[in-house]
Design an enzyme around this catalytic site. Sequence first.
Site, PDB file in Angstrom:
ATOM      1  N   GLY A  29      93.962 -21.787 -29.729  1.00 58.10           N
ATOM      2  CA  GLY A  29      95.308 -21.794 -29.164  1.00 58.10           C
ATOM      3  C   GLY A  29      95.933 -23.160 -29.210  1.00 58.10           C
TER       4      GLY A  29
ATOM      5  CG  ASP B 251     103.392 -24.483 -17.539  1.00 55.98           C
ATOM      6  OD1 ASP B 251     104.451 -23.832 -17.421  1.00 55.98           O
ATOM      7  OD2 ASP B 251     102.820 -24.667 -18.625  1.00 55.98           O
TER       8      ASP B 251
ATOM      9  N   PRO C 289     102.394 -16.092 -17.115  1.00 56.48           N
ATOM     10  CG  PRO C 289     103.532 -14.081 -17.452  1.00 56.48           C
ATOM     11  CD  PRO C 289     103.758 -15.546 -17.214  1.00 56.48           C
TER      12      PRO C 289
END
Length: 755
Positions: free
Chosen positions: A86, A202, A205
């Site tokens: 990621g 922050d 989802p």
Amino acid sequence: MKSHFRSEKSIFFDALDIESPAERTAFVEHACHGDESLLASVSHLLREHERENNPIDDPIVARQPAPRFHQPGDSIGQYEILELIGEGGFGLVYVADQQAPIRRRVALKIIKPGMESQEVISRFEAERQAIAMMDHPNIAKVFDAGVTETAQPYFVMELVRGVPLTEYCDKHQLDTSARLELLVTICHAVQHAHQKGIIHRDLKPSNILVTLQDGHPLAKVIDFGVAKAIGQSLSVKTIYTRFASMVGTPTYMSPEQAAMSAGDIDTRSDIYSLGVLLYELLTGSTPFEPDRLQNAGFDELRRIIREEEPPRPSTRLSTLNNRQATTVATNRRLVPEMLPTAMRRDLDWIVMKALDKDRNRRYSTAGAMAEDVSRFLMDQPVEARPPSARYRFSKFARRNRVAIFTASIVACVLIIGTAVSVWQAREAIKERDEKQVALAEARAAEQEARDAEQAAKDARHELEGFNRRLNETTVLLASGRASADGRRWSEAFQAYTEATEVLPDYFLVWLERGGLNAKLGRWESATTDFARAVEIGCPIEQTQLSGVPQLLFYAEQNAAYRKLCQELRSSSRDDPMAVSARGQLVDDLPAETAAEIAERVERMLGAMEEKTNSTDSSDKKHRYAGMFYGVNLYVGGWAHLRAGNNEQALRRLEESNQTNWFGRGIAHPLIAIAHHRLGRAEDALHSFNESKELLEQLLTESVEKSTGSASIPWVDWIEFLLHHREASIVVKGHTPAVDQRILQMQGFAEAAIEE
């Protein structure tokens, strides 16, 4: 001088949102309105913004060689990199194997290059200890932290194999109670971090992953405290860079975060983000639409977050369209009809308290919010709303259903007994009144009959008047057509104008006058007439609609164009006229709809070819290879191009140029676009030049002959202009200037009418 500075700043910030260099340059030139000094100043700011070695954003003393991306097999301390899984706004996340002192698989997040200043490293060292102190089952534990040899800070965290919170809830179709139970665990995790002095900053989802533990969902909050540890300072360029990389974060940002005052952030900022998460879990969308925030300028985005009040969750659910309501209801195991009533008012109060612009009015802690959600789940009064006697009684009734139900039955028996005792007395009174009621009804029926008779007379009179006006209008239309056929333009317009006065709500009058205006090149008058016909409501089967969508789009008659598009797209007819009509849509056509149109055109072309091959008649073959066959080749090529079938589009468009139909050649700009999409730059440029040559030929002929329109039908002329403009943008990278000869042609039309 002050207003000039504000204008320069506003233009600069708005230009940063435009990615295409050509579009950005065009925007700046237009926004400066010919002010050369302002244009030079803004252009200088943009050049400095784009310069790689900008001393403001990259001080010389802080420059270091940019570290490379780590590859599988590389080592960072005692951690061996396995794969990149990621990339976030400020870090790269790898799966890694810890070699010592124990062996385990972890997630290793390395801060991106450019954030490793001495100030960041100092803050990072001070914060890493506080982050490591957190120990909660719903927080991804931070095992280690450090700095690489290239001065890049990194975190080593528990590897969570899960999916984002909202994705998990929708995929498993969790009902409202299950979603709220998950949120309670997340609130407890945030409360634990706040007690350790850590603010997430922050919450969204993608930073809350849900996995399964012993068959039950377990939420894990990741990246706790990382934003604070980084402590990134926000220059103008940094702000836009982070907006581009942290997609969606502004959607969950608290008003105090949007105020750009990092020193004024406290734990209540996370409470706001939890409120956004709860809003999204309940309604399937965030309080402010992400597309709106991303498309807004920086100042407008901050204004929305800090000043606008979002709709309540129950209000948002009641305004969903049918498709959205079906999706949201299915994901919560409800039927769409029950969706508006599924949102109880208590949840509205909880969500809006967490989302209050004034942080002093939000929940004081994440734990307090968790307790209020738990009260709702247990049918207890919530603290988010002012209590009232009726409200507390409703909660009491839910908790004591059995006792209240029993008492209600006893009360009902007593009431029924009392009712029976007075029933006979009421019957006597009723019998007495029946005669009076019957008499009143007879009188009312007589009056209704008289009213109906009068209404019928009025209707007949109105119908007779309408038929007279319709006959008069029909005569005027016939006169207008005859005058137009004889090129007596002034007489034709006089007849059409009188027809609009006699029967102003008859769509055919406006369609025919609009068609004559378009034929003569008076496009502004034509679009006004066509828009009026669409507003009245004209059947889509009318042959006069050919070319109308393109002309409305070209003249920016947006309301009429959108309405006509909706009616065309809703038609399921398969005949050639209906398919060709849908082929006139020039803007915002979904790829699947274009593919459907292309498939239907291909079926018609196949039928034509089969019919042509089944006969030896050269006249019939010539007819099918002529006008209508060429039209459908062109429409099919256009539809294939919109659907992304570029090779098939190119073949059909080139075939259309080889048939003898009245629009032959107008496919050149679409052929150029098809070549461009296929990566054939030279072929695209060649086809675009052919389009330019055809445009020059048509304009030259029209000016020399002093006509108001080109030598091809006006329908093909307007569509050719639209596609030529699109091809210029795609192939050449800019919008072509309006040729003055087009305006000159309109002058020819006016002169012809006056003669």
